[in-house]
Design an enzyme around this catalytic site. Sequence first.
Site, PDB file in Angstrom:
ATOM      1  CG  ASP A 285     -25.733 -70.451 109.128  1.00 60.20           C
ATOM      2  OD1 ASP A 285     -24.538 -70.217 109.430  1.00 60.20           O
ATOM      3  OD2 ASP A 285     -26.059 -71.484 108.524  1.00 60.20           O
TER       4      ASP A 285
HETATM    5  C1  BGC Z   1     -22.921 -72.725 108.090  1.00 58.03           C
HETATM    6  C2  BGC Z   1     -23.106 -73.181 109.521  1.00 58.03           C
HETATM    7  C3  BGC Z   1     -21.869 -72.884 110.313  1.00 58.03           C
HETATM    8  C4  BGC Z   1     -21.563 -71.426 110.213  1.00 58.03           C
HETATM    9  C5  BGC Z   1     -20.373 -71.004 111.027  1.00 58.03           C
HETATM   10  C6  BGC Z   1     -22.380 -71.341 107.973  1.00 58.03           C
HETATM   11  O1  BGC Z   1     -22.002 -71.050 106.694  1.00 58.03           O
HETATM   12  O2  BGC Z   1     -24.160 -72.813 107.432  1.00 58.03           O
HETATM   13  O3  BGC Z   1     -23.415 -74.539 109.549  1.00 58.03           O
HETATM   14  O4  BGC Z   1     -22.056 -73.294 111.631  1.00 58.03           O
HETATM   15  O5  BGC Z   1     -21.323 -71.107 108.860  1.00 58.03           O
HETATM   16  O6  BGC Z   1     -19.191 -71.473 110.529  1.00 58.03           O
END
Ligand code: BGC
Length: 763
Positions: A285
């Site tokens: 993530d």
């Molecule tokens: C979130 C994810 C997301 C990623 C990319 C993160 O902060 O937890 O769900 O896909 O950012 O934007």
Amino acid sequence: MKHIPHIFLCLILLLAFSACTSKSPMDRYIDDLMSRMTLEQKIGQLNLHSAPGFISAERVMDNDENAKLLREGLLGGIYGSSNPALMRQYQDIALQSGAGIPLIFGMDVIHGHQTVFPIPLGLATSWNMELIEKTARVAAREATACGINWVFSPMVDICRDARWGRIAEGAGEDPYLGGEIAKAMVYGYQGRDEVFDVDEVMACVKHYALYGGAEAGRDYNSVFLSRQEAMNGYMNPYKAACEAGAGSYMSSFNEFEGIPASMNEWLMDDVLRKGWGFDGFIVSDATAILEETAHGIGDLQEVSARSLQAGLDMDMNSDGYVGTLKKSLEEGRITKADIDRACRRILEAKYRLGLFDNPYRYFSEERYASEVFTLENRSFARKVAQECQVLLKNDGTLPLRKGAKIAVVGPLAKDAAAMAGTWATSSHNDESVTLWQGISEVTPASYAEGSWLYGDAAIEDAVRYGLIRMFAPGVPIPPVHERPQKLLVAEAVMKAITADVVVACVGEIAGMNGEGASRSDITIPDSQIELLKAVKATGKPLVVVLVTGRPLVLTDIEPLADAILTVWSPGIEGGHAVADVLFGDANPSAKLTTSFPRSVGQLPLYYNHKNTGRPHPDDVPYRKFTSCYIDELNGPLYPFGYGLSYTTFSYSDVSLSADEMPHGGHVTASVTVTNTGYRDGMETVQLYIHAIHSTSTRPVKELKGFRKVFIPAGQSVSVDFQLDEETLSYYNHELQWACENGDYEILIGPDSRDTQMVRISVQ
Ligand code: BGC
């Protein structure tokens, strides 16, 4: 060599030859490519950056930085852009630098791309897998026309605590339903075969794993679960997505068993890869590797090395891999094979997506013009949103009469962004049809804002403008609470007095749920309750239209409302779809996929809990020495699976084709469902099981089947469910998937509370 008899030599050569030729074209292509790549280029493939200005964490990238890394061959992908021109430009640079490997383009396409559908929690309440799959299909078609080939969806985290803002992004509290939805989404994005067509995207299942178990519902918090509870209560959706062929996974922010998920070998390697046979790649993530330093595991080099070795292939926005892996290799901390393995998995994904054949295959100006944000997609979004509204209460006020004078009040009535909801990255959010627009197109209506969103101006400012304050400090921000609350309420009362019915649009704006939006108090804010009380006092029928991204505590407002319709964030066509239901053009059929608590103190609250040694019924007040509260019932206000229709259904003749089932056999459970009202309607028939005895404890009820059926007024249908070992199995204490001997209750009904029971014995 001269000691080896000829016949063996031939055999060895033959085996070596066939090992070469039995390799798939993909393996041969990637072998060849990797043999020409430098170490730096391989590490570069493991690096993912966000597009300039994209915000999903505090680290925001800029264009020059991305372009520089690209020229050095140090980026494998870019995410967070839906600007085809920018993406083409990046692709051009990638192809001209380093090993000339095309970029993969990711994006948070969560509930539609430009055509925004209801938020995932709302979509789930349709219990309609075909519909959900089709939303993902439409999203894939729209996203691919813009150049996107990889979507950070489905989000399949099970959540039992509605304080967690990200409950909005998932399917709710049940692992079986969550698994069915995960499959539908993966099929919608990727199709049902191995080949990626130009209008299909690679799914990225997130957040692996157990992110929804965040303690106390506070985002990013630690997860404390046993492996057995994790496997039984949370993991099924991740597994189901794997079975459906999901191409990639995203690791989660939380820790599990003292190890952050992004470096958790048990989760990534033992369970996902070895246990379920996943052969795609895992991305972290956003900044999750960097965050492992804050978890207290070590410096960036240490955590990067450990994450790679645990099976995490791609680093999103931490620059941990690109910045430290070479050093770790030189110091013998990791091996070349660790890097090769991760690099190969990412190249395989690019190969499967067809990017080596044509790096631009997902850009299509023609499809962009003809398939994106079309009237057809919008009208589908309206149909979808009609099926995602849960009628929680109705004393007969609904449906409303067209022509009736409606006072539309409340701070959510004209909020277009609240219709789109969290993670709606479309540029069309402001065009979302508001509730006011939808209602006023149908009938004479008047409007009053009616109240502040929050009594506390600091909180209201934070949820409305928090992101702007953080990332665009110079941008002028209007003050919240410009007009006094008392005046707003008084205006609403005036409108109510001259209306036939009041429709109050209350609840949460988009900033009140989603990522980084946990709430300790999940009631409707006091300022809005004051409005409801005031308009109720006029004596006019009061319909509450609840816009929300989570279950809310409705205990105080339930007695005030004549009808409550939960519409979630219903998407681009929200206002129209809500009006369709309010005025009876569509008959509501959605059912909750999360329990609505009576009070915050009950959380976590979920229907599939275990019994204690001193059980206490859900609806019985306090009794000493049993498992209950002095000041609150145990049960929810509205249970999992619950939702009303404008018609009524009765359940009868629950039966089994046999009351014993041998191992390996199957039995049919049947029920007759009758539409006892005057309107045609759709009903979701639910089947739960309860193991009476098992070698370790199991929940009081477990959903194991459901069917959504259309039943014309006055008619009956018979609904069948096939039961087999799979239906009755669970992960026992040794984590074996087992169908144990013994008696089971089979419970069928319209929701998790109201079921009829038959018994089956497995020997
Ligand atoms: C979130 C994810 C997301 C990623 C990319 C993160 O902060 O937890 O769900 O896909 O950012 O934007």
